[in-house]
Write a protein that holds these residues in place. Structure first.
Motif, mmCIF file in Angstrom:
data_model
loop_
_atom_site.group_PDB
_atom_site.id
_atom_site.type_symbol
_atom_site.label_atom_id
_atom_site.label_comp_id
_atom_site.label_asym_id
_atom_site.label_seq_id
_atom_site.Cartn_x
_atom_site.Cartn_y
_atom_site.Cartn_z
ATOM 1 N N ALA A 178 -40.597 -8.664 -59.617
ATOM 2 C CA ALA A 178 -42.061 -8.626 -59.536
ATOM 3 C C ALA A 178 -42.668 -8.506 -60.937
ATOM 4 C CB ALA A 178 -42.516 -7.463 -58.659
ATOM 5 N N TRP A 198 -35.755 -6.128 -57.055
ATOM 6 C CA TRP A 198 -36.993 -6.719 -56.554
ATOM 7 C C TRP A 198 -38.182 -6.284 -57.407
ATOM 8 C CZ3 TRP A 198 -37.232 -10.834 -53.873
ATOM 9 C CH2 TRP A 198 -36.276 -11.123 -52.892
ATOM 10 N N GLU A 249 -47.999 -8.686 -56.654
ATOM 11 C CA GLU A 249 -46.740 -8.197 -57.212
ATOM 12 C C GLU A 249 -46.787 -6.677 -57.401
ATOM 13 O OE1 GLU A 249 -44.184 -10.056 -57.364
ATOM 14 O OE2 GLU A 249 -45.148 -12.006 -57.112
ATOM 15 N N LYS A 288 -45.976 -5.163 -54.146
ATOM 16 C CA LYS A 288 -44.532 -5.221 -53.876
ATOM 17 C C LYS A 288 -43.802 -4.084 -54.594
ATOM 18 C CE LYS A 288 -44.439 -10.283 -53.415
ATOM 19 N NZ LYS A 288 -43.962 -11.542 -54.058
ATOM 20 N N ARG A 334 -44.474 -0.847 -52.708
ATOM 21 C CA ARG A 334 -43.730 -0.735 -51.452
ATOM 22 C C ARG A 334 -42.266 -0.384 -51.708
ATOM 23 N NH1 ARG A 334 -47.103 -5.224 -50.151
ATOM 24 N NH2 ARG A 334 -48.581 -4.689 -48.504
ATOM 25 N N ASN A 335 -41.666 -1.029 -52.699
ATOM 26 C CA ASN A 335 -40.273 -0.710 -53.040
ATOM 27 C C ASN A 335 -40.165 0.701 -53.615
ATOM 28 O OD1 ASN A 335 -38.196 -3.070 -52.771
ATOM 29 N ND2 ASN A 335 -40.069 -4.053 -53.456
#
Length: 242
Positions: free
Chosen positions: A201, A197, A107, A110, A113-114
């Motif tokens: 997470a 997102w 998580e 993630k 990356r976002n």
């Protein structure tokens, strides 16, 4: 000095205790890294630091390797020692906890990356206040869950379980606010979705911290509280059930 059966059994017991303690030590080391991964991922977003975000993504391989190593060590202990009762619960709890820590690491990746996408697109900071609030809450949950595991502290573990309800409430409130914002400004849809997102997470990290706390109760009390209403859980109820 001759080795009697008694001294031999004491030696085996002492060696076994050292092995169990090593499992705990490895789990805490993995937990420390994962906790830092979450902190760095959120910091990367809030500070617009893509290099830090990339480092979080790269470090996920180390988290995965630590889980594999722990699984191997636990399997070896189960095969060689065939532990029973509380010793068996400890090994099983370590296996489960390592899995949840690995998922927390996923998580964090993630989020990183976002964060890179948002920073590179330079789409403002809508939702960052909510991210900061919820991230501080879930990081505290992870820290307290790990501390409760290290100390076999069911009272602190129950505090984490109750905190998860608060995080869920904060998450739902943040999502409603961001949905309203997207409806008012179509240009904000793409960046706000990325923030959603990230919030998702973070909410999942809270869930995994909750799982860690539940393993502590299982480890100490031998009770599975996974499907128990948190409002029914306190130290007295655990004592009655135990």
């Amino acid at each position: 000095m001759d080795i009697t059966s008694d001294t031999h059994s004491q030696h085996i017991s002492r060696q076994f205790n050292q092995e169990l303690e090593e499992l705990k030590t490895r789990l805490m080391a993995m937990g420390g890294l994962v906790e830092k991964q979450v902190q760095d991922a959120v910091t990367a977003l809030l500070d617009g630091d893509t290099r830090l975000a990339e480092r979080v993504i790269d470090n996920d391989n180390q988290v995965n390797a630590m889980q594999i190593r722990l699984d191997e060590e636990c399997t070896r202990v189960l095969a060689r020692r065939q532990p029973a009762a509380s010793d068996l619960r400890l090994v099983l709890a370590v296996i489960r906890a390592a899995s949840d820590l690995e998922r927390i690491g996923d998580e964090a990746s993630k989020i990183a990356r976002n964060a890179i996408g948002l920073v590179e697109a330079d789409n403002g900071s809508r939702g960052f206040v909510e991210v900061r609030l919820i991230s501080e809450h879930v990081r505290m949950m992870v820290r307290d869950a790990l501390t409760s595991f290290a100390r076999f502290d069911t009272e602190l573990a129950l505090k984490v379980v109750h905190e998860d309800e608060q995080v869920d409430s904060e998450y739902q409130s943040a999502m409603r606010a961001l949905m309203t914002f997207m409806m008012e400004d179509a240009r904000a849809i793409s960046p706000v979705l990325s923030v959603m997102w990230i919030l998702r997470a973070l909410e999942r990290i809270g869930d995994h911290a909750n799982n860690l706390a539940e393993y502590v109760v299982y480890l100490v009390k031998g009770l599975d509280i996974r499907h128990t209403d948190p409002d029914e859980l306190d130290e007295q109820s655990l004592t009655r059930k135990g």
